[in-house]
Design a protein around this motif. Structure first.
Motif, PDB file in Angstrom:
ATOM      1  N   PRO A   1       2.240   6.781   3.601  1.00 32.12           N
ATOM      2  CA  PRO A   1       2.050   5.654   2.669  1.00 32.12           C
ATOM      3  C   PRO A   1       0.837   5.817   1.759  1.00 32.12           C
ATOM      4  CG  PRO A   1       2.572   4.848   4.869  1.00 32.12           C
ATOM      5  CD  PRO A   1       2.303   6.308   5.005  1.00 32.12           C
ATOM      6  N   GLU A   2      -0.260   6.319   2.286  1.00 31.77           N
ATOM      7  CA  GLU A   2      -1.452   6.516   1.461  1.00 31.77           C
ATOM      8  C   GLU A   2      -1.208   7.560   0.379  1.00 31.77           C
ATOM      9  OE1 GLU A   2      -6.085   8.127   1.944  1.00 31.77           O
ATOM     10  OE2 GLU A   2      -4.673   8.182   3.640  1.00 31.77           O
TER      11      GLU A   2
ATOM     12  N   GLN B   1       1.105   6.388  -2.520  1.00 32.63           N
ATOM     13  CA  GLN B   1       0.417   5.426  -3.385  1.00 32.63           C
ATOM     14  C   GLN B   1      -0.401   6.150  -4.446  1.00 32.63           C
ATOM     15  OE1 GLN B   1       0.741   1.998  -2.568  1.00 32.63           O
ATOM     16  NE2 GLN B   1      -0.196   1.494  -4.538  1.00 32.63           N
ATOM     17  N   HIS B   2      -1.114   7.211  -4.035  1.00 26.34           N
ATOM     18  CA  HIS B   2      -1.871   7.996  -5.011  1.00 26.34           C
ATOM     19  C   HIS B   2      -0.939   8.741  -5.969  1.00 26.34           C
ATOM     20  CE1 HIS B   2      -5.832   7.231  -3.425  1.00 26.34           C
ATOM     21  NE2 HIS B   2      -5.515   7.681  -2.215  1.00 26.34           N
TER      22      HIS B   2
ATOM     23  N   ARG C   1       1.909   7.926  -7.085  1.00 25.91           N
ATOM     24  CA  ARG C   1       2.501   7.037  -8.085  1.00 25.91           C
ATOM     25  C   ARG C   1       1.472   6.495  -9.070  1.00 25.91           C
ATOM     26  NH1 ARG C   1       4.403   1.048  -6.675  1.00 25.91           N
ATOM     27  NH2 ARG C   1       2.120   0.892  -6.772  1.00 25.91           N
ATOM     28  N   ASP C   2       0.290   6.096  -8.575  1.00 23.66           N
ATOM     29  CA  ASP C   2      -0.629   5.313  -9.400  1.00 23.66           C
ATOM     30  C   ASP C   2      -1.658   6.145 -10.162  1.00 23.66           C
ATOM     31  OD1 ASP C   2       0.689   3.105  -8.490  1.00 23.66           O
ATOM     32  OD2 ASP C   2      -0.792   2.588  -6.967  1.00 23.66           O
TER      33      ASP C   2
ATOM     34  N   VAL D   1       8.548   4.001   2.666  1.00 29.15           N
ATOM     35  CA  VAL D   1       7.872   4.053   1.359  1.00 29.15           C
ATOM     36  C   VAL D   1       8.463   3.028   0.388  1.00 29.15           C
ATOM     37  CG1 VAL D   1       7.283   6.486   1.632  1.00 29.15           C
ATOM     38  CG2 VAL D   1       9.414   5.861   0.481  1.00 29.15           C
TER      39      VAL D   1
ATOM     40  N   THR E   1       6.166   1.182  -2.007  1.00 29.25           N
ATOM     41  CA  THR E   1       5.721   1.923  -3.189  1.00 29.25           C
ATOM     42  C   THR E   1       6.878   2.289  -4.096  1.00 29.25           C
ATOM     43  OG1 THR E   1       3.906   2.858  -1.887  1.00 29.25           O
ATOM     44  CG2 THR E   1       4.434   3.944  -3.960  1.00 29.25           C
ATOM     45  N   TYR E   2       7.985   2.715  -3.506  1.00 36.04           N
ATOM     46  CA  TYR E   2       9.177   3.107  -4.271  1.00 36.04           C
ATOM     47  C   TYR E   2      10.350   2.236  -3.815  1.00 36.04           C
ATOM     48  CZ  TYR E   2       6.544   7.340  -5.438  1.00 36.04           C
ATOM     49  OH  TYR E   2       5.594   8.228  -5.885  1.00 36.04           O
TER      50      TYR E   2
END
Length: 320
Positions: A186-187, A190-191, A193-194, A250, A253-254
């Motif tokens: 998960p961490e 997140q990176h 994508r962002d 995920v 995030t997605y």
């Protein structure tokens, strides 16, 4: 004086009206000679058309009221300013890097013989002599070439315990795969994508693989990520043992991974922790087992046809 006047009777005339040609007379469409020039040096019709085409404005060459793309918008960035997209770090550079990269020797996991998992009774399918090597491509070492190094270095800059998150990087058939420890998934996404330097906004697929010979990591979940901003694609691979088939979801995030994770759970039995509604999507809710696992029984039911009974595939005997 002699009168030479003679009495001449008039000859009969045809009184039928003569036909008239009603078609329009042809007009000369050739260009008139330009005044002041010799007639022989006049420009031909073809030359005039060619000159007109050369001087004609191209549609779209000059904007006619269109606004510039993204005019007045701000680059979205959650972790920093958006980097300039360099056209050099594109697929052409990737292809050049792939030619220069030599893939290491693959790791042989298993050698499978026959087909359909039939043992003892023989294989009547005709594939009994088939031999297939199951192998894992070996890990690559940096530098990888092209934008692969940029992504690898950027992840290392964002995550302090980088070596604990990504266990190995594999480059195979011109594609890059990051093997990720499941608790850090998960961490990492997140990176991915962002961050403006990464910007993998789209998760196009989540699929499962079962390697019974990969002890302690029999179940693999594979994530295909795409960056619309930078036109790049990467793959994440996460493994879990049969005894503990849990991987973090995920979907937060997605969101597109929702049904993909459900299908992977339905076919392989991987439990995605944190999924909003992890239920079967293809098989009935009470279906026993997971059909795409390698150890799933071939099964089948006897088929009766005019008094003859054909046993299921896993119960057929050999005729050799």
């Amino acid at each position: 004086m002699t009168d030479d006047t003679r009495d001449v009777s008039p000859e009969p005339h045809d009184t039928s009206p003569e036909p008239h040609d009603t078609s329009p007379e042809p007009h000369d469409t050739s260009p008139e000679p330009v005044e002041g020039r010799d007639e022989d040096a006049s420009i031909s019709s073809a030359q005039i058309h060619e000159e007109s085409d050369d001087k004609a404005p191209i549609k779209g060459a000059e904007p006619e009221g269109e606004s510039e793309p993204d005019a007045g918008t701000k680059p979205e960035s959650l972790t920093g300013e958006a980097p300039p997209v360099d056209s050099a770090a594109t697929e052409a550079e990737e292809d050049e890097a792939q030619l220069a990269t030599t893939e290491p020797t693959a790791e042989v996991l298993q050698v499978r013989r026959g087909m359909f998992g039939v043992k003892g009774s023989g294989d009547t399918s005709g594939y009994g002599g088939l031999t297939r090597v199951v192998e894992f491509p070996a890990a690559a070492t940096p530098p990888f070439g092209g934008w692969w190094d940029q992504v690898y270095d950027r992840i290392g800059a964002l995550i302090p315990n980088f070596s604990d998150v990504i266990t190995e990087v594999v480059i195979h058939r011109g594609e890059i795969t990051f093997h990720v420890q499941r608790q850090h998934l998960p961490e990492l996404v997140q990176h991915l994508r962002d961050d403006a330097h990464l910007r993998f906004e789209f998760c196009s697929s989540v699929s499962g693989v079962h390697y019974p010979a990969d002890k302690g990591a029999e179940l693999h979940a594979v994530y295909h990520l795409q960056s619309m901003t930078h036109n790049r694609r990467i793959r994440l691979e996460v493994s879990a043992p049969d005894s503990d088939p849990h991987i973090p979801s995920v979907v937060a995030t997605y969101p597109t991974a929702d049904w993909h994770e459900r299908e992977t759970y339905d076919m392989f039995g991987i439990v995605f922790d944190g999924h909003p509604a992890l239920t079967r999507i293809l098989m009935p809710d009470d279906w026993p087992g997971y059909p795409q696992r390698k150890d799933y029984p071939l099964g089948g039911i006897p088929v009766e046809y005019k008094g003859a009974t054909i046993p299921p595939p896993d119960q057929r005997r050999s005729y050799s």
